[in-house]
Enzyme design. Structure first.
Site, PDB file in Angstrom:
ATOM      1  N   LYS A 115       0.819  -1.217   0.000  1.00 27.64           N
ATOM      2  CA  LYS A 115       0.000   0.000   0.000  1.00 27.64           C
ATOM      3  C   LYS A 115       0.849   1.261   0.000  1.00 27.64           C
ATOM      4  O   LYS A 115       0.464   2.266  -0.586  1.00 27.64           O
ATOM      5  CB  LYS A 115      -0.965   0.012   1.188  1.00 27.64           C
ATOM      6  CG  LYS A 115      -2.114  -0.962   1.030  1.00 27.64           C
ATOM      7  CD  LYS A 115      -3.260  -0.620   1.968  1.00 27.64           C
ATOM      8  CE  LYS A 115      -4.428  -1.579   1.765  1.00 27.64           C
ATOM      9  NZ  LYS A 115      -5.478  -1.388   2.769  1.00 27.64           N
ATOM     10  N   LYS A 208      -4.926 -10.191  -7.059  1.00 25.02           N
ATOM     11  CA  LYS A 208      -6.109 -10.301  -6.211  1.00 25.02           C
ATOM     12  C   LYS A 208      -7.222  -9.371  -6.704  1.00 25.02           C
ATOM     13  O   LYS A 208      -6.939  -8.267  -7.142  1.00 25.02           O
ATOM     14  CB  LYS A 208      -5.668  -9.889  -4.802  1.00 25.02           C
ATOM     15  CG  LYS A 208      -6.585 -10.240  -3.697  1.00 25.02           C
ATOM     16  CD  LYS A 208      -5.993  -9.805  -2.363  1.00 25.02           C
ATOM     17  CE  LYS A 208      -6.017  -8.299  -2.191  1.00 25.02           C
ATOM     18  NZ  LYS A 208      -5.723  -7.832  -0.843  1.00 25.02           N
ATOM     19  N   LYS A 211     -10.608  -3.526  -4.547  1.00 23.66           N
ATOM     20  CA  LYS A 211     -11.346  -2.278  -4.769  1.00 23.66           C
ATOM     21  C   LYS A 211     -10.475  -1.236  -5.429  1.00 23.66           C
ATOM     22  O   LYS A 211     -10.967  -0.281  -6.007  1.00 23.66           O
ATOM     23  CB  LYS A 211     -11.825  -1.619  -3.465  1.00 23.66           C
ATOM     24  CG  LYS A 211     -12.004  -2.465  -2.307  1.00 23.66           C
ATOM     25  CD  LYS A 211     -12.426  -1.636  -1.063  1.00 23.66           C
ATOM     26  CE  LYS A 211     -12.852  -2.615   0.013  1.00 23.66           C
ATOM     27  NZ  LYS A 211     -13.253  -2.098   1.262  1.00 23.66           N
TER      28      LYS A 211
HETATM   29  P1  AMP Z   1     -10.841  -5.156   2.465  1.00 18.82           P
HETATM   30  O1  AMP Z   1     -11.596  -5.038   1.205  1.00 18.82           O
HETATM   31  O2  AMP Z   1      -9.369  -5.159   2.252  1.00 18.82           O
HETATM   32  O3  AMP Z   1     -11.314  -4.260   3.584  1.00 18.82           O
HETATM   33  O4  AMP Z   1     -11.130  -6.646   2.967  1.00 18.82           O
HETATM   34  C1  AMP Z   1     -12.283  -7.032   3.705  1.00 18.82           C
HETATM   35  C2  AMP Z   1     -12.335  -8.554   3.831  1.00 18.82           C
HETATM   36  O5  AMP Z   1     -12.495  -9.153   2.532  1.00 18.82           O
HETATM   37  C3  AMP Z   1     -11.066  -9.186   4.424  1.00 18.82           C
HETATM   38  O6  AMP Z   1     -11.433 -10.294   5.224  1.00 18.82           O
HETATM   39  C4  AMP Z   1     -10.315  -9.638   3.206  1.00 18.82           C
HETATM   40  O7  AMP Z   1      -9.446 -10.707   3.482  1.00 18.82           O
HETATM   41  C5  AMP Z   1     -11.441 -10.071   2.282  1.00 18.82           C
HETATM   42  N1  AMP Z   1     -11.024  -9.939   0.866  1.00 18.82           N
HETATM   43  C6  AMP Z   1     -10.681  -8.797   0.217  1.00 18.82           C
HETATM   44  N2  AMP Z   1     -10.339  -9.040  -1.063  1.00 18.82           N
HETATM   45  C7  AMP Z   1     -10.492 -10.395  -1.230  1.00 18.82           C
HETATM   46  C8  AMP Z   1     -10.300 -11.286  -2.334  1.00 18.82           C
HETATM   47  N3  AMP Z   1      -9.927 -10.833  -3.541  1.00 18.82           N
HETATM   48  N4  AMP Z   1     -10.550 -12.602  -2.149  1.00 18.82           N
HETATM   49  C9  AMP Z   1     -10.961 -13.070  -0.937  1.00 18.82           C
HETATM   50  N5  AMP Z   1     -11.150 -12.287   0.146  1.00 18.82           N
HETATM   51  C10 AMP Z   1     -10.926 -10.972   0.016  1.00 18.82           C
END
Ligand code: AMP
Ligand code: TRP
Length: 344
Positions: A115, A208, A211
């Site tokens: 990041k 991955k 967002k």
């Molecule tokens: P974030 O969007 O980074 O706030 O992630 C929120 C939750 O979604 C966390 O538990 C992440 O591990 C999960 N997560 C985010 N992106 C992915 C992805 N591409 N595949 C699986 N889990 C994800």
């Protein structure tokens, strides 16, 4: 002390939630409500670490994410649902943990490196400290299980290291307070399960789904409508071969592996079952079935999100009630932590 099982997890209110969030985290959160006491949080303190957020948009995103949780099946009656900034104990415990965690530990965090990018000198202190606040989120409730996607594994290892060092730094006080086994904070377990713990980009199977990807075609957003979901799946990158009959046939084919994993997760099954059904088929046939399944699963969630978002006062009421219940759980734990440290 044997800790009562308790689940805690959270997501940031920045940008759209996507299929990775839904399959990697949210569906697991919903399932765990029937077996555990659960606390689900919208981590707004974390949301301002990576970049400045417009206050009006942040407030809106908090409500949108709350709507997405509820529409996915998080039940605010059974489960505590709230936003982090409304329970001061998170920030208080994070400060104590700042003095427990070591610089060397944080220097190893890969998410910070990704990041912060090349311009590390210009990253906020909050971005660097992010995993310490995350440890405080979990431990201020003495949570024992944390359902997340694969990318959070390293942060949860750090959480265990912090719990262990705190237990050891204050072992005499903890023993005097009557904890015979010396465990004041539990060593929580990550719950990283299912065929979609790491959903990949639809444009590049080695990245991955995220967002922050500039291409909207790389992800399916929880707010995408029927036609958009179908179009994104149709345009998803694939290779020249068809669908194999066995999992070994997915090796070295990240895009095929990802689409099969998504299908499996959407129907709550395994990749093996999907391959039994589609082995030998062309991608065009498989993508059509995948689009139908994704639309069938996601559009009712999407409609419910829109219905809930039409009544922001109701969402605010739910969050306020959740924050009161969360504070009631956290208060005795933060008070006792402060006593152990010698405050007050
Ligand atoms: P974030 O969007 O980074 O706030 O992630 C929120 C939750 O979604 C966390 O538990 C992440 O591990 C999960 N997560 C985010 N992106 C992915 C992805 N591409 N595949 C699986 N889990 C994800
Ligand atoms: N770091 C998590 C993410 O980006 C969000 C998060 C913050 C979290 N605090 C948490 C997840 C506590 C689980 C438990 O996905």
């Amino acid at each position: 002390m044997a800790f009562a099982p308790r689940v805690f997890s959270g997501m940031q209110p920045t940008g759209n939630l996507h299929l990775g969030n839904y399959l990697g985290a949210l569906t697991r959160w919903v399932e765990m409500q029937s077996t555990h006491d659960c606390i689900y949080c919208i981590v707004d303190l974390h949301a301002i670490t990576a970049s400045w957020q417009d206050p009006k948009e942040l407030r809106q995103s908090i409500r949108d994410v709350a709507a997405a949780y509820i529409a996915s099946g998080v039940d605010p009656k059974r489960t505590i649902l709230f936003n982090q900034s409304q329970v001061a104990a998170h920030a208080e415990l994070a400060w104590i943990f700042n003095c427990t965690a070591r610089l060397g530990w944080l220097n190893r965090m890969t998410q910070f490196k990704e990041k912060a990018g090349k311009d590390r000198e210009n990253a906020s202190i909050g971005l660097y400290d992010y995993p310490v606040l995350m440890a405080a989120d979990i431990l201020v409730y003495r949570a024992t299980h944390v359902p997340v996607g694969d990318d959070q594994k390293q942060h949860l290892e750090l959480t265990r290291d912090i719990a262990q060092k705190f237990n050891s730094d204050y072992r005499e006080q903890i023993a005097e307070a009557g904890y015979a086994d010396g465990q004041f904070f539990p060593l929580c377990e990550p719950v990283i399960m299912g065929p979609a713990t790491r959903v990949m980009s639809l444009r590049d199977g080695t990245k991955k789904m995220s967002k922050s990807d500039v291409s909207d075609l790389s992800r399916i957003n929880m707010t995408d409508d029927h036609d958009t979901i179908a179009k994104k799946i149709q345009k998803a990158k694939t290779d020249m071969d068809g669908i194999p009959s066995e999992e070994a046939g997915l090796a070295g084919r990240p895009e095929a592996d990802n689409l099969v994993g998504i299908y499996a997760a959407l129907q709550n099954g395994s990749k093996a079952t999907v391959l039994t059904e589609f082995g030998g088929a062309q991608f065009s046939t498989f993508k059509k079935a995948l689009a139908d399944l994704a639309v069938a699963k996601l559009t009712p969630v999407n409609a419910e999100m829109r219905r809930l978002s039409a009544d922001p006062a109701e969402i605010d009421r739910i969050l306020k009630n959740g924050a009161e219940r969360a504070a009631a759980v956290a208060q005795p734990i933060i008070s006792e932590t402060k006593r152990l440290v010698g405050f007050g």
